[in-house]
Motif scaffolding. Structure first.
Motif, PDB file in Angstrom:
ATOM      1  N   VAL A  54       0.652  -1.282  -0.231  1.00 47.37           N
ATOM      2  CA  VAL A  54      -0.671   0.065   0.050  1.00 47.37           C
ATOM      3  C   VAL A  54       1.085   1.122   0.331  1.00 47.37           C
ATOM      4  N   MET A  55       1.049   1.703  -1.471  1.00 49.93           N
ATOM      5  CA  MET A  55       1.632   2.819  -1.072  1.00 49.93           C
ATOM      6  C   MET A  55       0.901   3.933  -0.805  1.00 49.93           C
ATOM      7  N   ASN A 175       8.300  -2.001  -3.896  1.00 49.40           N
ATOM      8  CA  ASN A 175       7.624  -0.366  -4.381  1.00 49.40           C
ATOM      9  C   ASN A 175       8.710   0.209  -3.518  1.00 49.40           C
ATOM     10  N   ALA A 176       8.528  -0.239  -1.958  1.00 51.40           N
ATOM     11  CA  ALA A 176       9.039   1.405  -1.010  1.00 51.40           C
ATOM     12  C   ALA A 176      10.126   1.686  -1.395  1.00 51.40           C
ATOM     13  N   GLU A 183      15.159   1.865   3.094  1.00 52.43           N
ATOM     14  CA  GLU A 183      16.397   1.165   2.011  1.00 52.43           C
ATOM     15  C   GLU A 183      16.129  -0.297   2.690  1.00 52.43           C
ATOM     16  N   ASP A 184      15.393  -1.104   3.194  1.00 50.65           N
ATOM     17  CA  ASP A 184      15.046  -2.052   3.500  1.00 50.65           C
ATOM     18  C   ASP A 184      13.434  -2.634   2.988  1.00 50.65           C
ATOM     19  N   PRO A 185      13.092  -3.131   2.502  1.00 49.89           N
ATOM     20  CA  PRO A 185      12.094  -3.696   2.376  1.00 49.89           C
ATOM     21  C   PRO A 185      10.624  -4.552   3.551  1.00 49.89           C
ATOM     22  N   THR A 233      15.148   4.108  -6.936  1.00 49.38           N
ATOM     23  CA  THR A 233      16.116   4.279  -6.094  1.00 49.38           C
ATOM     24  C   THR A 233      15.967   2.685  -5.988  1.00 49.38           C
ATOM     25  N   ALA A 234      17.297   2.290  -6.536  1.00 45.64           N
ATOM     26  CA  ALA A 234      18.057   0.440  -6.213  1.00 45.64           C
ATOM     27  C   ALA A 234      18.665   1.130  -4.548  1.00 45.64           C
TER      28      ALA A 234
END
Length: 316
Positions: A54-55, A175-176, A183-185, A233-234
């Motif tokens: 959910v974004m 997605n986030a 930086e970490d899901p 962003t990666a």
């Protein structure tokens, strides 16, 4: 374009919907409410949520729809109670009345059974209901009117191959990260992986469809997340290498403790299974009640368990 649907066998769908004009309308409270509604509507529909995200201006939902659709009357009533815990203006019938009609085999009961079952195991109905329910809540909470969602939802039929499932799930859970929010899901509380790392049982069971080993799935996330995409962003190569080679996808206990902080505030009793059973036999006030110990998951907890599940009603 007509949506592809599979009938008579298990099928997997990636579903997505965006707000009008792509406006970033959802803060923490809105995302939490939508997260809760996803689980509620999916439970009624009889589909498994593999993962979700959910974004601020859209959401993704990855679901498994079973091929067999036999639903008993008791299950119909249970799901009805899940969707309508109390009467509403658009569904005033209490679950007890539905249960009575089904048990007595009345004509109205037959019609209700057919109507309710027709709404189950259908991604179109699931998304329509989810979006309508959230729109009503959102507009009412903002004293707002008018459409919230842009057009119809998007739907992609996904092959039941484990690699295809894992790829789609990772895309959603990243997605986030791609949006630069975390930086970490694991640190994004509004996605399936973040919820699973926070102790969510249903979220863990959903991700088990793509990888029963959470460490293996974490490696997939960091391997995929380190790939550079235009405008996104990666995950840094150094961080990806550390997770893949040094940690091998396993979170250090200190990090898991931070992810599971609610265990220590909502768990009521924490310790060995034997200790929990012993301490839970007598509730305050002399009321006896047996509580089932729940093993703490996601890391090597040394046999620790917790009494009662985690609190989920964060926004009432």
């Amino acid at each position: 374009m007509r949506r592809r649907k599979i009938e008579g066998e298990t099928a997997y769908y990636h579903l997505m919907s965006r707000t009008v004009n792509g406006e970033a309308l959802f803060g923490d409270r809105e995302r939490e409410v939508l997260r809760k509604m996803i689980w509620q509507v999916a439970e009624f529909s009889g589909v498994r949520v593999i993962t979700y995200a959910v974004m601020k201006n859209h959401f993704h939902l990855f679901v498994e729809v079973p091929g067999e659709h036999e639903v008993s009357d008791s299950e119909i009533v249970r799901r009805y109670r899940m969707l309508y815990p109390k009467p509403t203006p658009w569904q005033p019938m209490p679950a007890s009345v539905l249960e009575k009609h089904l048990a007595e085999g009345t004509d109205e009961g037959d019609l209700l059974r057919k109507a309710l079952v027709r709404r189950m195991h259908d991604v179109s109905w699931l998304m329509k209901t989810l979006k309508q329910r959230f729109s009503l809540w959102f507009n009412r909470s903002r004293d707002r009117f008018g459409p919230l969602w842009s057009d119809r939802f998007k739907s992609v039929l996904v092959e039941g191959d484990r690699w295809a499932l894992r790829t789609v799930a990772a895309y959603i859970d990243l997605n986030a990260v791609r949006a630069g929010l975390v930086e970490d899901p694991k640190d994004y509380r509004f996605c399936g992986y973040g919820e699973a790392m926070g102790g969510g049982r249903l979220a863990r069971e959903g991700l088990a469809v793509v990888d029963r080993d959470m460490a293996g799935y974490r490696q997939t996330l960091f391997g995929s997340g380190s790939q550079v995409k235009d405008g996104k962003t990666a995950i840094s190569r150094e961080e990806a290498v550390r997770v893949l080679r040094e940690e091998k996808g396993k979170l250090p206990l200190s990090v898991v403790l931070r992810c599971r902080v609610r265990y220590f505030t909502d768990g009521m009793i924490l310790g060995s299974a034997e200790y929990i059973e012993e301490q839970a036999k007598l509730e305050p006030g002399g009321r006896k009640k047996t509580r089932k110990p729940r093993p703490m998951q996601g890391a090597d907890w040394g046999g620790l368990s917790v009494a009662t599940g985690l609190r989920k009603d964060l926004f009432r």
